[in-house]
Enzyme design. Structure first.
Site, PDB file in Angstrom:
ATOM      1  N   CYS A 187       0.820  -1.231   0.000  1.00 44.60           N
ATOM      2  CA  CYS A 187       0.000   0.000   0.000  1.00 44.60           C
ATOM      3  C   CYS A 187       0.848   1.273   0.000  1.00 44.60           C
ATOM      4  O   CYS A 187       0.573   2.226  -0.757  1.00 44.60           O
ATOM      5  CB  CYS A 187      -0.938   0.000   1.200  1.00 44.60           C
ATOM      6  SG  CYS A 187      -0.184  -0.592   2.722  1.00 44.60           S
ATOM      7  N   HIS A 228      -2.986   6.267   4.725  1.00 42.08           N
ATOM      8  CA  HIS A 228      -1.542   6.372   4.980  1.00 42.08           C
ATOM      9  C   HIS A 228      -1.060   7.726   4.444  1.00 42.08           C
ATOM     10  O   HIS A 228      -1.497   8.180   3.382  1.00 42.08           O
ATOM     11  CB  HIS A 228      -0.768   5.287   4.220  1.00 42.08           C
ATOM     12  CG  HIS A 228      -0.925   3.905   4.767  1.00 42.08           C
ATOM     13  ND1 HIS A 228      -1.538   3.611   5.973  1.00 42.08           N
ATOM     14  CD2 HIS A 228      -0.518   2.700   4.263  1.00 42.08           C
ATOM     15  CE1 HIS A 228      -1.497   2.301   6.174  1.00 42.08           C
ATOM     16  NE2 HIS A 228      -0.891   1.732   5.153  1.00 42.08           N
TER      17      HIS A 228
END
Ligand code: NAP
Length: 330
Positions: free
Chosen positions: A126, A235
């Site tokens: 990710c 994130h």
């Protein structure tokens, strides 16, 4: 088109079902697969219930593609069984990413590497996905020499048990199973995945190695510090990029705002910059705080945010399936 989702009861699997529905992927039937304990459970897709089956039944049902988010060891064991039955696999785990015989794909960057021979295609980590989406147009224009990245990663990146640990700590409940070696609420852990002999974590080395493979350029130097913070979803990354050639900041903003899948949020006078809380449920990568590194020539600082369960996992996997469909590879 029948689609198998292996790991359909997990955090990423649930998001894959949502993304398939939202993007109107031409699904006639969902085949949800999970571990033995979940067989018989119901999973919802577009208001209809589908029953979780085991992997053997799923293979017999001959789906057009299987999207996996069931962890590395399940993928190592099961993905080849689907592939041997002629069912292409798009895998979210780290199991196949650095296998030289497997393609590692972020559609905005390198979808064109996929061929009819590829039966297991890997979805990157990710934190790497959101960074390379932003790097690609800048590399094409100015040629990247070196990247220094520090991440601020959400607990959803660890899975459901980590979210449970955070909320239990918040209410002083000590009974919940701990997935981190320290308290995560009101804390910051400079530690994601396991430590390696070189002192880096596996997550840090994923960012180094996967970036080179996706960008198709081993000359790009990357160093990373990956950090877990107590946010739930999204994130963030502080990315410092040194180029071979000089750049113009307005041109950088223009290039990024013209890049598919990127949204520029960069108006500091009005306190506009990407934040993880605003990335929830979004498929794009957000970039802001675009500024020159005044300590070094040809160097840029960026702040990059994306929903790790969406572009960092589910959306990227579904976009690979969309590309394969368009290219007659499904
Ligand atoms: N979270 C993220 O941001 C992120 C991002 C990129 C990639 N990934 C990767 O995606 C994968 C899943 O992550 P997650 O966060 O969704 O984890 P999770 O919430 O723990 O879900 C794991 C899923 O895998 C299933 N599963 C486990 N063993 C299985 C087996 N032997 N056969 C079939 N299904 C099995 C589980 O089924 P049960 O419910 O029956 O246990 C569940 O559906 C991992 O490989 C992870 O590294 C995660």
């Amino acid at each position: 088109m029948k689609i198998a989702v292996v790991g359909a009861t997990g955090l990423v699997g649930t998001e894959i079902l949502k993304v398939l529905a939202e993007r109107n992927f031409p699904v006639t039937e969902i085949i949800p697969v999970a571990s033995e304990k979940s067989i018989g459970k119901q999973v919802e897709f577009k208001g209809k219930q589908f029953t979780v089956v085991g992997y053997e039944d799923a293979i017999k049902m001959k789906p057009a593609v299987a999207i996996f988010s069931a962890g590395g060891s399940s993928s190592l064991a099961l993905a080849p069984l689907f592939a041997e039955a002629g069912i292409p696999v798009i895998d979210n785990s780290s199991a196949w990413r650095m296998d030289p015989t497997k393609k590692l794909v972020v559609p905005e960057v390198n979808a064109n590497v996929i061929t009819a021979e590829d039966k297991i295609i890997a979805n990157p980590n990710c934190s790497t996905i959101q960074m390379v989406v932003v790097m690609k147009p800048l590399h094409d224009k100015y040629k990247i020499k070196r990247v220094v990245v520090s991440t601020y990663q959400s607990v959803t990146g660890t899975g459901k048990a980590a979210v449970d640990q955070l909320f239990a700590e918040r209410v002083g409940d000590d009974s919940v199973k701990k997935v981190y070696p320290h308290k995560i609420d009101l804390n910051v852990l400079p530690h994601i995945d396991v430590f390696l002999d070189n002192g880096y974590t596996k997550e840090e080395m994923k960012m180094v190695n996967e970036t080179k493979k996706i960008m198709g350029d081993d000359s790009i130097a990357v160093t990373a510090t990956t950090v877990r913070i107590p946010t739930v979803g999204g994130h963030s990354e502080a990315v410092n990029i040194e180029f071979e050639n000089d750049f113009d900041l307005d041109e950088v903003r223009r290039l990024l705002s013209e890049t598919e899948g990127v949204i520029v949020q960069d108006d500091v006078k009005n306190f506009v910059y990407p934040m993880p809380i605003n990335s929830h449920g979004k498929d794009e990568v957000f970039v802001g705080r675009i500024r020159r590194d005044e300590s070094q020539a040809n160097t840029l600082n960026l702040w990059v945010v994306a929903d790790n369960l969406r572009k960092g996992a589910a959306t990227n996997a579904v976009q690979i399936a969309e590309y394969m469909l368009k290219a007659n590879l499904l």
